[in-house]
Design a protein around this motif. Structure first.
Motif, PDB file in Angstrom:
ATOM      1  N   MET A   8      43.605  45.047  44.699  1.00  0.00           N
ATOM      2  CA  MET A   8      42.964  44.702  43.428  1.00  0.00           C
ATOM      3  C   MET A   8      42.844  43.182  43.277  1.00  0.00           C
ATOM      4  O   MET A   8      41.847  42.684  42.767  1.00  0.00           O
ATOM      5  CB  MET A   8      43.742  45.274  42.246  1.00  0.00           C
ATOM      6  N   LEU A   9      43.854  42.446  43.735  1.00  0.00           N
ATOM      7  CA  LEU A   9      43.811  40.987  43.683  1.00  0.00           C
ATOM      8  C   LEU A   9      42.680  40.448  44.539  1.00  0.00           C
ATOM      9  O   LEU A   9      41.881  39.619  44.093  1.00  0.00           O
ATOM     10  CB  LEU A   9      45.155  40.416  44.146  1.00  0.00           C
ATOM     11  N   LYS A  10      42.574  40.933  45.763  1.00  0.00           N
ATOM     12  CA  LYS A  10      41.518  40.487  46.673  1.00  0.00           C
ATOM     13  C   LYS A  10      40.141  40.827  46.106  1.00  0.00           C
ATOM     14  O   LYS A  10      39.215  40.023  46.155  1.00  0.00           O
ATOM     15  CB  LYS A  10      41.697  41.154  48.033  1.00  0.00           C
ATOM     16  N   ARG A  11      40.017  42.003  45.536  1.00  0.00           N
ATOM     17  CA  ARG A  11      38.751  42.432  44.942  1.00  0.00           C
ATOM     18  C   ARG A  11      38.352  41.545  43.766  1.00  0.00           C
ATOM     19  O   ARG A  11      37.192  41.165  43.617  1.00  0.00           O
ATOM     20  CB  ARG A  11      38.913  43.871  44.464  1.00  0.00           C
ATOM     21  N   THR A  12      39.338  41.208  42.934  1.00  0.00           N
ATOM     22  CA  THR A  12      39.088  40.344  41.774  1.00  0.00           C
ATOM     23  C   THR A  12      38.626  38.964  42.214  1.00  0.00           C
ATOM     24  O   THR A  12      37.684  38.407  41.660  1.00  0.00           O
ATOM     25  CB  THR A  12      40.362  40.232  40.911  1.00  0.00           C
ATOM     26  N   HIS A  42      48.916  32.977  43.110  1.00  0.00           N
ATOM     27  CA  HIS A  42      48.660  31.881  44.048  1.00  0.00           C
ATOM     28  C   HIS A  42      49.344  32.147  45.388  1.00  0.00           C
ATOM     29  O   HIS A  42      48.727  31.989  46.448  1.00  0.00           O
ATOM     30  CB  HIS A  42      49.146  30.562  43.448  1.00  0.00           C
ATOM     31  N   ARG A  43      50.614  32.580  45.361  1.00  0.00           N
ATOM     32  CA  ARG A  43      51.359  32.845  46.589  1.00  0.00           C
ATOM     33  C   ARG A  43      50.741  33.984  47.387  1.00  0.00           C
ATOM     34  O   ARG A  43      50.572  33.897  48.601  1.00  0.00           O
ATOM     35  CB  ARG A  43      52.817  33.156  46.261  1.00  0.00           C
ATOM     36  N   GLU A  44      50.384  35.079  46.714  1.00  0.00           N
ATOM     37  CA  GLU A  44      49.796  36.233  47.403  1.00  0.00           C
ATOM     38  C   GLU A  44      48.454  35.865  48.039  1.00  0.00           C
ATOM     39  O   GLU A  44      48.162  36.274  49.157  1.00  0.00           O
ATOM     40  CB  GLU A  44      49.616  37.403  46.429  1.00  0.00           C
ATOM     41  N   LEU A  45      47.637  35.096  47.320  1.00  0.00           N
ATOM     42  CA  LEU A  45      46.348  34.674  47.879  1.00  0.00           C
ATOM     43  C   LEU A  45      46.559  33.795  49.107  1.00  0.00           C
ATOM     44  O   LEU A  45      45.843  33.920  50.104  1.00  0.00           O
ATOM     45  CB  LEU A  45      45.513  33.941  46.834  1.00  0.00           C
ATOM     46  N   HIS A  46      47.546  32.928  49.047  1.00  0.00           N
ATOM     47  CA  HIS A  46      47.847  32.072  50.194  1.00  0.00           C
ATOM     48  C   HIS A  46      48.266  32.915  51.397  1.00  0.00           C
ATOM     49  O   HIS A  46      47.817  32.675  52.517  1.00  0.00           O
ATOM     50  CB  HIS A  46      48.934  31.061  49.839  1.00  0.00           C
ATOM     51  N   GLU A  47      49.108  33.925  51.161  1.00  0.00           N
ATOM     52  CA  GLU A  47      49.558  34.798  52.242  1.00  0.00           C
ATOM     53  C   GLU A  47      48.412  35.631  52.817  1.00  0.00           C
ATOM     54  O   GLU A  47      48.439  36.004  53.984  1.00  0.00           O
ATOM     55  CB  GLU A  47      50.677  35.715  51.753  1.00  0.00           C
ATOM     56  N   GLY A  49      45.455  34.520  53.216  1.00  0.00           N
ATOM     57  CA  GLY A  49      44.551  33.646  53.950  1.00  0.00           C
ATOM     58  C   GLY A  49      43.594  32.871  53.071  1.00  0.00           C
ATOM     59  O   GLY A  49      42.728  32.166  53.570  1.00  0.00           O
ATOM     60  N   PHE A  50      43.737  32.989  51.762  1.00  0.00           N
ATOM     61  CA  PHE A  50      42.937  32.190  50.839  1.00  0.00           C
ATOM     62  C   PHE A  50      43.702  30.913  50.578  1.00  0.00           C
ATOM     63  O   PHE A  50      44.771  30.925  49.996  1.00  0.00           O
ATOM     64  CB  PHE A  50      42.732  32.930  49.511  1.00  0.00           C
ATOM     65  N   HIS A  51      43.175  29.769  51.011  1.00  0.00           N
ATOM     66  CA  HIS A  51      43.881  28.501  50.878  1.00  0.00           C
ATOM     67  C   HIS A  51      43.140  27.579  49.925  1.00  0.00           C
ATOM     68  O   HIS A  51      41.941  27.693  49.734  1.00  0.00           O
ATOM     69  CB  HIS A  51      44.045  27.815  52.235  1.00  0.00           C
ATOM     70  N   ILE A  61      35.345  31.151  48.408  1.00  0.00           N
ATOM     71  CA  ILE A  61      33.942  31.558  48.422  1.00  0.00           C
ATOM     72  C   ILE A  61      33.492  31.853  49.846  1.00  0.00           C
ATOM     73  O   ILE A  61      32.855  32.858  50.109  1.00  0.00           O
ATOM     74  CB  ILE A  61      33.068  30.467  47.771  1.00  0.00           C
ATOM     75  N   THR A  62      33.863  31.001  50.782  1.00  0.00           N
ATOM     76  CA  THR A  62      33.481  31.194  52.181  1.00  0.00           C
ATOM     77  C   THR A  62      34.057  32.492  52.729  1.00  0.00           C
ATOM     78  O   THR A  62      33.354  33.267  53.368  1.00  0.00           O
ATOM     79  CB  THR A  62      33.965  30.009  53.033  1.00  0.00           C
ATOM     80  N   LYS A  63      35.322  32.751  52.461  1.00  0.00           N
ATOM     81  CA  LYS A  63      35.948  33.962  52.979  1.00  0.00           C
ATOM     82  C   LYS A  63      35.319  35.203  52.348  1.00  0.00           C
ATOM     83  O   LYS A  63      35.071  36.187  53.026  1.00  0.00           O
ATOM     84  CB  LYS A  63      37.459  33.934  52.726  1.00  0.00           C
TER      85      LYS A  63
END
Length: 70
Positions: A8-12, A42-47, A49-51, A61-63
Motif C-alpha cells: 500500500m505504501l509503494k502504491r501510494t 521514510h525508512r520503509e521507502l529507503h529500504e 529503494g526509494f532514495h 518519480i523515475t522509479k
C-alpha cells in the motif's frame, strides 16, 4: 510493517510522487487504517529503494515511471 502495508505504501507513492512523508502517513491512515509514523514511511521507502527526500524526489518519480513502462 507487513507485506500488505509495504504494498500500500509503494502504491501510494507511485500514485502521488510528490507527497511528503507526513502526507503519506496520513493518507495510509485515512484510506487503509494503517498506523504508521512519517519516520517509518521514510525508512520503509529507503529500504524499498526509494532514495532522497520524501517530497518531490526525482528518484521516486523515475522509479515509478520505470515500473509503469515495464
Amino acid at each position: 510493517m507487513t507485506e500488505w502495508g509495504q504494498h500500500m505504501l509503494k502504491r501510494t507513492v507511485c500514485r502521488s510522487c510528490q507527497l511528503s512523508a507526513e502526507s503519506i502517513a496520513k493518507d495510509l491512515q485515512t484510506s487503509h487504517g494503517l498506523q504508521i509514523s512519517p519516520t517509518t514511511v521514510h525508512r520503509e521507502l529507503h529500504e524499498m529503494g526509494f532514495h532522497g527526500q520524501a517530497a518531490a524526489s526525482k528518484s521516486y518519480i523515475t522509479k515509478c515511471n520505470a515500473k509503469r513502462q515495464m
